[in-house]
Design a protein around this motif. Structure first.
Motif, PDB file in Angstrom:
ATOM      1  N   PRO A 100       0.817  -1.221   0.000  1.00  0.00           N
ATOM      2  CA  PRO A 100       0.000   0.000   0.000  1.00  0.00           C
ATOM      3  C   PRO A 100       0.846   1.264   0.000  1.00  0.00           C
ATOM      4  CG  PRO A 100      -0.909  -1.610   1.535  1.00  0.00           C
ATOM      5  CD  PRO A 100       0.417  -2.159   1.081  1.00  0.00           C
ATOM      6  N   GLU A 101       1.962   1.261   0.743  1.00  0.00           N
ATOM      7  CA  GLU A 101       2.834   2.442   0.781  1.00  0.00           C
ATOM      8  C   GLU A 101       3.414   2.731  -0.598  1.00  0.00           C
ATOM      9  OE1 GLU A 101       6.942   3.994   2.994  1.00  0.00           O
ATOM     10  OE2 GLU A 101       6.426   1.864   2.974  1.00  0.00           O
ATOM     11  N   LYS A 102       3.856   1.693  -1.293  1.00  0.00           N
ATOM     12  CA  LYS A 102       4.432   1.889  -2.618  1.00  0.00           C
ATOM     13  C   LYS A 102       3.359   2.330  -3.615  1.00  0.00           C
ATOM     14  CE  LYS A 102       8.399  -1.226  -2.196  1.00  0.00           C
ATOM     15  NZ  LYS A 102       9.084  -2.413  -2.737  1.00  0.00           N
ATOM     16  N   CYS A 103       2.160   1.780  -3.503  1.00  0.00           N
ATOM     17  CA  CYS A 103       1.067   2.212  -4.382  1.00  0.00           C
ATOM     18  C   CYS A 103       0.723   3.674  -4.157  1.00  0.00           C
ATOM     19  CB  CYS A 103      -0.160   1.330  -4.161  1.00  0.00           C
ATOM     20  SG  CYS A 103      -0.002  -0.346  -4.844  1.00  0.00           S
ATOM     21  N   ALA A 104       0.708   4.096  -2.900  1.00  0.00           N
ATOM     22  CA  ALA A 104       0.435   5.506  -2.591  1.00  0.00           C
ATOM     23  C   ALA A 104       1.511   6.398  -3.186  1.00  0.00           C
ATOM     24  CB  ALA A 104       0.349   5.700  -1.081  1.00  0.00           C
ATOM     25  N   ALA A 105       2.771   5.959  -3.146  1.00  0.00           N
ATOM     26  CA  ALA A 105       3.853   6.739  -3.730  1.00  0.00           C
ATOM     27  C   ALA A 105       3.665   6.885  -5.237  1.00  0.00           C
ATOM     28  CB  ALA A 105       5.198   6.084  -3.422  1.00  0.00           C
ATOM     29  N   CYS A 106       3.254   5.810  -5.900  1.00  0.00           N
ATOM     30  CA  CYS A 106       3.015   5.875  -7.341  1.00  0.00           C
ATOM     31  C   CYS A 106       1.922   6.879  -7.677  1.00  0.00           C
ATOM     32  CB  CYS A 106       2.634   4.495  -7.867  1.00  0.00           C
ATOM     33  SG  CYS A 106       3.955   3.255  -7.807  1.00  0.00           S
ATOM     34  N   GLN A 107       0.852   6.864  -6.912  1.00  0.00           N
ATOM     35  CA  GLN A 107      -0.247   7.794  -7.175  1.00  0.00           C
ATOM     36  C   GLN A 107       0.158   9.235  -6.884  1.00  0.00           C
ATOM     37  OE1 GLN A 107      -3.355   5.453  -4.945  1.00  0.00           O
ATOM     38  NE2 GLN A 107      -4.482   5.693  -6.873  1.00  0.00           N
ATOM     39  N   SER A 108       0.995   9.426  -5.886  1.00  0.00           N
ATOM     40  CA  SER A 108       1.445  10.786  -5.579  1.00  0.00           C
ATOM     41  C   SER A 108       2.308  11.368  -6.698  1.00  0.00           C
ATOM     42  CB  SER A 108       2.229  10.807  -4.261  1.00  0.00           C
ATOM     43  OG  SER A 108       3.515  10.212  -4.409  1.00  0.00           O
ATOM     44  N   LEU A 109       2.920  10.493  -7.496  1.00  0.00           N
ATOM     45  CA  LEU A 109       3.772  10.930  -8.607  1.00  0.00           C
ATOM     46  C   LEU A 109       3.000  11.092  -9.909  1.00  0.00           C
ATOM     47  CD1 LEU A 109       6.898   8.712  -7.866  1.00  0.00           C
ATOM     48  CD2 LEU A 109       6.677  11.180  -7.484  1.00  0.00           C
ATOM     49  N   GLY A 110       1.712  10.704  -9.923  1.00  0.00           N
ATOM     50  CA  GLY A 110       0.914  10.931 -11.116  1.00  0.00           C
ATOM     51  C   GLY A 110       0.206   9.723 -11.680  1.00  0.00           C
ATOM     52  N   ALA A 111       0.358   8.557 -11.069  1.00  0.00           N
ATOM     53  CA  ALA A 111      -0.350   7.380 -11.573  1.00  0.00           C
ATOM     54  C   ALA A 111      -1.843   7.505 -11.307  1.00  0.00           C
ATOM     55  CB  ALA A 111       0.189   6.111 -10.918  1.00  0.00           C
ATOM     56  N   ALA A 112      -2.652   7.276 -12.336  1.00  0.00           N
ATOM     57  CA  ALA A 112      -4.105   7.331 -12.179  1.00  0.00           C
ATOM     58  C   ALA A 112      -4.610   6.141 -11.372  1.00  0.00           C
ATOM     59  CB  ALA A 112      -4.776   7.353 -13.545  1.00  0.00           C
ATOM     60  N   LEU A 113      -3.913   5.015 -11.471  1.00  0.00           N
ATOM     61  CA  LEU A 113      -4.264   3.820 -10.722  1.00  0.00           C
ATOM     62  C   LEU A 113      -2.986   3.081 -10.363  1.00  0.00           C
ATOM     63  CD1 LEU A 113      -6.475   1.809  -9.711  1.00  0.00           C
ATOM     64  CD2 LEU A 113      -6.229   0.639 -11.917  1.00  0.00           C
ATOM     65  N   ALA A 114      -2.862   2.697  -9.109  1.00  0.00           N
ATOM     66  CA  ALA A 114      -1.739   1.879  -8.656  1.00  0.00           C
ATOM     67  C   ALA A 114      -2.301   0.570  -8.115  1.00  0.00           C
ATOM     68  CB  ALA A 114      -0.927   2.609  -7.596  1.00  0.00           C
ATOM     69  N   ILE A 115      -1.813  -0.548  -8.626  1.00  0.00           N
ATOM     70  CA  ILE A 115      -2.354  -1.867  -8.324  1.00  0.00           C
ATOM     71  C   ILE A 115      -1.354  -2.626  -7.459  1.00  0.00           C
ATOM     72  CG2 ILE A 115      -3.188  -4.032  -9.329  1.00  0.00           C
ATOM     73  CD1 ILE A 115      -3.447  -2.289 -12.016  1.00  0.00           C
ATOM     74  N   ASN A 116      -1.804  -3.081  -6.309  1.00  0.00           N
ATOM     75  CA  ASN A 116      -0.957  -3.894  -5.446  1.00  0.00           C
ATOM     76  C   ASN A 116      -0.962  -5.322  -5.991  1.00  0.00           C
ATOM     77  OD1 ASN A 116       0.246  -5.431  -3.418  1.00  0.00           O
ATOM     78  ND2 ASN A 116      -0.696  -4.247  -1.750  1.00  0.00           N
ATOM     79  N   TYR A 117       0.126  -5.709  -6.630  1.00  0.00           N
ATOM     80  CA  TYR A 117       0.150  -7.013  -7.294  1.00  0.00           C
ATOM     81  C   TYR A 117       0.129  -8.182  -6.317  1.00  0.00           C
ATOM     82  CZ  TYR A 117       5.212  -6.966  -6.296  1.00  0.00           C
ATOM     83  OH  TYR A 117       6.435  -6.917  -5.680  1.00  0.00           O
ATOM     84  N   ARG A 118       0.388  -7.918  -5.033  1.00  0.00           N
ATOM     85  CA  ARG A 118       0.333  -8.994  -4.037  1.00  0.00           C
ATOM     86  C   ARG A 118      -1.103  -9.347  -3.637  1.00  0.00           C
ATOM     87  NH1 ARG A 118       5.574  -9.750  -2.411  1.00  0.00           N
ATOM     88  NH2 ARG A 118       6.952  -7.920  -2.516  1.00  0.00           N
ATOM     89  N   SER A 119      -2.021  -8.395  -3.828  1.00  0.00           N
ATOM     90  CA  SER A 119      -3.403  -8.634  -3.398  1.00  0.00           C
ATOM     91  C   SER A 119      -4.423  -8.514  -4.522  1.00  0.00           C
ATOM     92  CB  SER A 119      -3.773  -7.644  -2.280  1.00  0.00           C
ATOM     93  OG  SER A 119      -3.650  -6.303  -2.729  1.00  0.00           O
ATOM     94  N   GLU A 120      -3.995  -8.057  -5.712  1.00  0.00           N
ATOM     95  CA  GLU A 120      -4.911  -7.894  -6.838  1.00  0.00           C
ATOM     96  C   GLU A 120      -4.323  -8.527  -8.087  1.00  0.00           C
ATOM     97  OE1 GLU A 120      -6.893  -3.859  -7.203  1.00  0.00           O
ATOM     98  OE2 GLU A 120      -5.166  -3.318  -5.967  1.00  0.00           O
ATOM     99  N   ASP A 121      -5.183  -8.965  -8.982  1.00  0.00           N
ATOM    100  CA  ASP A 121      -4.781  -9.405 -10.313  1.00  0.00           C
ATOM    101  C   ASP A 121      -4.706  -8.160 -11.196  1.00  0.00           C
ATOM    102  OD1 ASP A 121      -4.814 -10.203 -13.032  1.00  0.00           O
ATOM    103  OD2 ASP A 121      -5.714 -12.124 -12.510  1.00  0.00           O
ATOM    104  N   PHE A 122      -3.502  -7.801 -11.641  1.00  0.00           N
ATOM    105  CA  PHE A 122      -3.385  -6.538 -12.379  1.00  0.00           C
ATOM    106  C   PHE A 122      -4.134  -6.578 -13.706  1.00  0.00           C
ATOM    107  CE2 PHE A 122       0.435  -8.686 -14.108  1.00  0.00           C
ATOM    108  CZ  PHE A 122       0.340  -8.389 -15.465  1.00  0.00           C
ATOM    109  N   VAL A 123      -4.270  -7.752 -14.314  1.00  0.00           N
ATOM    110  CA  VAL A 123      -5.020  -7.826 -15.570  1.00  0.00           C
ATOM    111  C   VAL A 123      -6.485  -7.485 -15.319  1.00  0.00           C
ATOM    112  CG1 VAL A 123      -5.708  -9.288 -17.503  1.00  0.00           C
ATOM    113  CG2 VAL A 123      -3.430  -9.562 -16.486  1.00  0.00           C
ATOM    114  N   GLU A 124      -7.078  -8.091 -14.303  1.00  0.00           N
ATOM    115  CA  GLU A 124      -8.475  -7.807 -13.991  1.00  0.00           C
ATOM    116  C   GLU A 124      -8.673  -6.342 -13.624  1.00  0.00           C
ATOM    117  OE1 GLU A 124      -9.851 -10.422 -10.971  1.00  0.00           O
ATOM    118  OE2 GLU A 124      -9.628 -12.244 -12.187  1.00  0.00           O
TER     119      GLU A 124
END
Length: 326
Positions: free
Chosen positions: A174-198
């Motif tokens: 979650p911390e790394k996903c939050a960092a990605c969004q703070s830099l401009g990512a519209a969506l950050a997917i935690n690959y440990r808990s979500e299927d990124f394709v879905e």
């Protein structure tokens, strides 16, 4: 000069400070008094004996540096002693002095600390040549950046956002996903808990991504092909989960996809110089305007290079890890 030496190359390598001969610039080169050097996964592979430097390159680790020019070859006209610069090098960065081709040197951007500029070359050269040269990423397109919290990832997110692409990213907490969004990512997917394709198909109305930048490989190849939009482009810059996989290539036919894989280190000076020119024209103004900045996780003194490598190997960092040399 002081430099890092690899002892016992292999899985149990150790890094130590040693005395090494100071290099001298050859034709078309400059000598830099190094202030900082950036760490890259390739450094760990080289120390493990799995990624030898290109022919003619220094065996000393380190592929990106920042510092002050102390000597120029007679044929170098556009740089001078005293210039503060950052540079992409094929090796030699973990040292007090390092030579660089003048074609692979960029000026210190305004408002950037010289030490922190060591975080710029490898990531920016890699992102630019793969996403904008190879994958032909265009404004308004969508792009997925795997490893979004890495040095490459944090750079790619900022650059693509600044140039008008919609950025998606994957990261492992979650911390790394939050960092990605703070830099401009519209969506950050935690690959440990979500299927990124879905997650991508849900967020894009089942369309998928125009471009995917991947360094994972292995079973990600098939999953990436599923996540691409028609006419999408997949670019691999590493295969951290393995370079072999059983792949269903049917989506490539049905969606008319392109699959590319590239490396940077062994390219010619001329090719690297063309990338440098594009960065100088298109990216350096964005850095000086504050729209792109190096994301620094931590800085280690040169003598603690082993600790820096262990931190990178743990994958617990966000952004770049640097060695303070000067």
């Amino acid at each position: 000069m002081r430099a890092i030496r690899i002892e016992n190359p292999g899985p149990d390598y150790r890094l130590s400070v040693a005395d090494e001969p100071q290099p001298a610039p050859g034709q078309g080169e400059i000598l830099i008094k190094v202030v900082g050097a950036g760490l890259n996964r390739a450094d760990l592979l080289q120390a493990q004996g799995r990624y030898p430097p290109p022919k003619g390159a220094s065996p000393i680790l380190g592929m990106e540096i920042a510092g002050e020019i102390v000597e120029c070859a007679p044929d170098v006209r556009d740089l001078q002693v005293g210039d503060k610069v950052c540079a992409l090098v094929a090796g030699g960065g973990y040292a007090e002095f390092c030579t660089a081709s003048a074609r692979c040197v960029l000026p210190l951007p305004q408002h950037i600390e010289l030490l922190h500029a060591a975080a710029l070359p490898e990531a920016l050269f890699t992102v630019w040549t793969n996403l904008f040269d190879s994958a032909r990423l265009a404004p308004g397109e969508t792009v997925l950046i795997h490893g979004g919290s890495s040095g490459i990832g944090t750079t790619a997110i900022q650059l693509c956002s600044a140039l008008g692409q919609m950025v998606f990213a994957t990261a492992g907490s979650p911390e790394k996903c939050a960092a990605c969004q703070s830099l401009g990512a519209a969506l950050a997917i935690n690959y440990r808990s979500e299927d990124f394709v879905e997650a991508i198909m849900k967020s894009t109305g089942a369309r998928g991504m125009d471009v995917i930048l991947d360094m994972v490989g292995g079973d990600y190849v098939t999953r990436n092909l599923r996540a691409l939009a028609p006419l999408g482009r997949l670019v691999n810059i590493a295969f951290q989960k393995g370079a072999t996989a059983e792949v269903n290539f049917a989506p490539m036919l049905l969606k008319r996809l392109s699959f590319m894989a590239t490396t940077l280190r062994g390219r010619s000076v001329e090719e690297k110089g063309r990338i440098r020119d594009a960065l100088r024209e298109r990216v350096w103004p964005l850095i000086e305007d504050g729209r792109i900045r190096p994301i620094i996780d931590s800085v280690f003194p040169l003598r603690a290079a082993q600790d820096a490598h262990e931190k990178m190997a743990s994958s617990g960092h966000i952004g770049k890890i640097l060695l303070a040399v000067g």
